[in-house]
Enzyme design. Structure first.
Site, PDB file in Angstrom:
ATOM      1  N   ARG A   1      32.495  29.918  37.581  1.00 42.75           N
ATOM      2  CA  ARG A   1      33.935  30.194  37.561  1.00 42.75           C
ATOM      3  C   ARG A   1      34.709  28.993  37.026  1.00 42.75           C
ATOM      4  NH1 ARG A   1      35.004  33.934  42.933  1.00 42.75           N
ATOM      5  NH2 ARG A   1      33.358  35.462  42.553  1.00 42.75           N
TER       6      ARG A   1
ATOM      7  N   CYS B   1      45.086  30.501  52.143  1.00 41.36           N
ATOM      8  CA  CYS B   1      44.693  31.555  51.218  1.00 41.36           C
ATOM      9  C   CYS B   1      45.740  32.666  51.256  1.00 41.36           C
ATOM     10  CB  CYS B   1      43.309  32.095  51.568  1.00 41.36           C
ATOM     11  SG  CYS B   1      43.273  33.070  53.086  1.00 41.36           S
TER      12      CYS B   1
ATOM     13  N   CYS C   1      40.110  34.747  56.738  1.00 40.44           N
ATOM     14  CA  CYS C   1      38.734  35.152  57.030  1.00 40.44           C
ATOM     15  C   CYS C   1      37.831  33.958  56.802  1.00 40.44           C
ATOM     16  CB  CYS C   1      38.327  36.348  56.154  1.00 40.44           C
ATOM     17  SG  CYS C   1      37.831  35.891  54.474  1.00 40.44           S
TER      18      CYS C   1
ATOM     19  N   LYS D   1      28.537  33.945  43.147  1.00 42.73           N
ATOM     20  CA  LYS D   1      29.435  33.088  42.370  1.00 42.73           C
ATOM     21  C   LYS D   1      28.921  31.654  42.328  1.00 42.73           C
ATOM     22  CE  LYS D   1      32.248  32.704  46.547  1.00 42.73           C
ATOM     23  NZ  LYS D   1      33.527  33.071  47.177  1.00 42.73           N
TER      24      LYS D   1
ATOM     25  N   ARG E   1      42.941  37.283  37.819  1.00 39.82           N
ATOM     26  CA  ARG E   1      42.829  35.826  37.847  1.00 39.82           C
ATOM     27  C   ARG E   1      42.610  35.304  36.424  1.00 39.82           C
ATOM     28  NH1 ARG E   1      38.506  34.390  41.863  1.00 39.82           N
ATOM     29  NH2 ARG E   1      40.120  34.984  43.376  1.00 39.82           N
TER      30      ARG E   1
ATOM     31  N   CYS F   1      38.076  30.493  51.030  1.00 38.58           N
ATOM     32  CA  CYS F   1      38.850  30.283  49.802  1.00 38.58           C
ATOM     33  C   CYS F   1      39.780  29.079  49.881  1.00 38.58           C
ATOM     34  CB  CYS F   1      39.641  31.540  49.456  1.00 38.58           C
ATOM     35  SG  CYS F   1      38.608  32.951  49.004  1.00 38.58           S
TER      36      CYS F   1
ATOM     37  N   LYS G   1      30.337  27.570  41.536  1.00 37.34           N
ATOM     38  CA  LYS G   1      31.544  26.756  41.399  1.00 37.34           C
ATOM     39  C   LYS G   1      31.210  25.316  41.030  1.00 37.34           C
ATOM     40  CE  LYS G   1      34.145  29.620  44.681  1.00 37.34           C
ATOM     41  NZ  LYS G   1      34.927  29.650  45.932  1.00 37.34           N
TER      42      LYS G   1
ATOM     43  N   CYS H   1      44.603  40.928  50.466  1.00 40.05           N
ATOM     44  CA  CYS H   1      43.167  40.663  50.483  1.00 40.05           C
ATOM     45  C   CYS H   1      42.459  41.615  51.445  1.00 40.05           C
ATOM     46  CB  CYS H   1      42.888  39.216  50.890  1.00 40.05           C
ATOM     47  SG  CYS H   1      41.118  38.844  50.953  1.00 40.05           S
TER      48      CYS H   1
END
Length: 580
Positions: A151, A445, A490, A224, A82, A494, A226, A451
């Site tokens: 991120r 996603c 899932c 994470k 990424r 995302c 954001k 994934c």
């Protein structure tokens, strides 16, 4: 850790990931040795976790997993890489580098993420270093694209208010740089110690501050983090889905500051009602020059109080919900040394992109193209990747990845506009205006086959589902009515499914939980309507609801508002009520 602030233990002893981080020597670990191991195309789970900080996830092609297992071969390991692009902005030269790397080392396609970053898939372990070096030589980076750090900072392209956008993109860049990890490990491992971009300087040690990572410390964040910046009336970054959201306040055409929203997040775990999506809550107003200090102090609160024992409870939304919003504001103001001003008025209208041509106030042009599921590739006679490559060769403006997985060719001169129009016409590339509004409003996603978390299809299946919904919409006159539809493989969120007016979260192969009722402007969560259903049940369920909406909606009423008003689902403005 910040001087004078005590870290509260939460939930038990630190998880194995916390031990990994402290033992990694500021993200070095054993990655050098692992990358040199040619016996396997993969790496250990702990090394894979560490790789995330460097911008990569190990994956395998699940379409061939069983067959390889029968042949006693290891999985078809490959790596997703990424690339950080604050606000989704890149130069034509940088685009050409990404395009070349996708062909040379990746799967041949470029994916635009819902966080306005580039993703390359299919990279083999022994090609990672050369790929990352090439990315850095273009003045982009993969550092902190993943991992327990801040991120890619998002902001909306906002072509119709480009003067304000210029300031907003400046702050998205500044926040990204300010909160970037400072460890030299990235440059040592991937760039042979060469410092291409000086965003990783080691600061001098002072009392109470880590000498290598003055903001994060040696164990970084619990999970994470954001950040997104929205410029009303557009909320295309879904600002309330962010751990930290900034809402630009514009008065008389000038940016005067930002409302601050905290504690959003989309992920959850099936079957665990202690996990849930949550909306960020507005806590006050700050001036532009206060953005970096505010961002840093909010990050340090999460660093000090986030759950480091159970990772699924570690996001900042749970930290705030555990302690309360008033506690969080008081803690923030203590660390800042000053108080937030009262929040100012703002209004959002939508979360979607504005397709087609728009003109900036400086006289330059922008073109926003619909990109199906964010996948820029040459396929089915539609040579999108080739066309954009040819555009990049002559383009003098920039490219902007949108938060809805689309692509904007931005800042074209009048002469450049004519040349680019000719290229796009040559390859048959359109802005997507001929497509249904439902398709243009879709987000999915990656999911299967790459994934490892996916339980069901998303990118490969949502276009097919839309194919089957479009005749129903056509029949009742809703083909041009915007309805946000989102699908993920899932529940990790995302594709921000909890903010889709209609959304599907994968439960098992071919089966999804169906949600409805999110706000069109991103200010209300969706609600579970049907559980564990396949395509036939989805169509049987949605068809009468769509017909009801077409027949009985009020003037200007959005689908999410309609299904709430008519009682299909209850409104959810707080994630604590998501499962109730």
């Amino acid at each position: 850790m910040a001087k004078g602030h005590k870290v509260e233990p939460v939930g038990g002893p630190p998880s194995d990931v916390e031990h990994l981080k402290i033992e990694s020597n500021y993200l070095r670990g054993s990655l050098v040795e692992t990358l040199q191991n040619r016996i396997t195309g993969g790496m250990s789970e702990l090394d894979n976790r560490l790789m995330k900080f460097h911008g990569s996830y190990m994956q395998d092609d699940r379409d061939v997993r069983n067959e390889r297992q029968k042949q006693k071969l290891e999985p078809s390991y490959q790596f997703m890489l990424r690339v950080v692009a604050p606000g989704g902005v890149s130069t034509p030269a940088q685009w050409l580098v990404i395009d070349e790397l996708a062909d040379k080392y990746g799967s041949g396609s470029i994916r635009v993420t819902t966080r306005q970053a580039f993703q390359l898939h299919g990279i083999l372990k022994w090609n990672l270093k050369e790929t990352i070096k090439s990315i850095n030589e273009s003045l982009l980076t993969t550092l902190a694209a993943c991992g327990d750090v801040n991120r890619n900072v998002m902001c909306n392209p906002n072509p119709y208010e480009s003067e304000v956008h210029a300031e907003v993109i400046h702050w998205s860049n500044e926040i990204t740089k300010h909160l970037a990890p400072r460890t030299p490990a990235y440059h040592e491992i991937w760039l042979d110690g060469e410092k291409v971009v000086d965003s990783s300087e080691i600061v001098n040690a002072v009392e109470g501050v880590d000498p290598v990572e003055p903001i994060y410390g040696p164990v970084y964040l619990p999970r994470k983090f954001k950040i997104g910046i929205a410029v009303p009336p557009s909320n295309d970054v879904d600002v309330f889905s962010q751990d930290l959201g900034y809402i630009a306040i514009v008065e008389k055409g000038k940016l005067v500051g930002f409302n601050v929203a905290v504690g959003g997040g989309m992920g959850m775990t099936h079957g665990d009602n202690n996990t849930y999506p949550q909306l960020a809550r507005v806590i006050g107003f700050i001036k532009p020059e206060q953005v970096l200090q505010t961002s840093e102090k909010i990050v340090t609160i999460q660093r000090d109080y986030g759950n480091r024992s159970v990772r699924k409870y570690a996001r900042m939304k749970y930290t705030i919900d555990r302690h309360g919003l008033d506690w969080f504001v008081a803690e923030l103001q203590e660390r800042l040394g000053w108080e937030l001003e009262p929040a100012r008025e703002y209004s959002f209208e939508s979360t979607g992109d504005r397709y087609g041509w728009t003109k900036n106030k400086n006289g330059r042009w922008n073109l926003t193209l619909f990109v199906n599921s964010g996948r820029i590739a040459d396929q089915d006679g539609y040579l999108l990747k080739t066309a954009i490559r040819e555009v990049a060769k002559i383009h003098t403006g920039d490219f902007r990845l949108t938060a809805n997985q689309n692509l904007m060719i931005a800042n074209m001169t009048a002469a450049g506009k004519k040349k680019i129009e000719a290229i796009l016409q040559q390859y048959g590339i359109t802005d997507g205006s001929h497509l249904s509004a439902l398709r243009r409003s879709s987000i999915s996603c990656v999911a299967l086959p790459t994934c490892g978390l996916a339980m069901a299809e998303a990118e490969r299946y949502l276009p097919t589902l839309v194919d089957k919904l479009e005749p129903i919409l056509e029949e009742v006159g809703l083909r041009e009515t915007d309805i946000n539809i989102r699908m993920t493989g899932c529940p990790n969120g995302c594709g921000r499914p909890a903010l889709g007016e209609i959304s599907f979260i994968g439960k098992s192969p071919g089966k999804y939980n169906m949600y409805m009722g999110a706000g069109f402007s991103g200010d209300r969560l969706s609600k579970l309507f049907r559980e564990n259903i396949g395509e036939d049940d989805i169509l049987d369920t949605l068809t009468p609801i769509i017909k009801h909406y077409a027949a009985d909606r009020e003037q200007g009423e959005h689908f999410g508002d309609f299904v709430v008003r008519t009682g299909y689902v209850k409104p959810v403005y707080n994630g604590l009520e998501f499962h109730s």
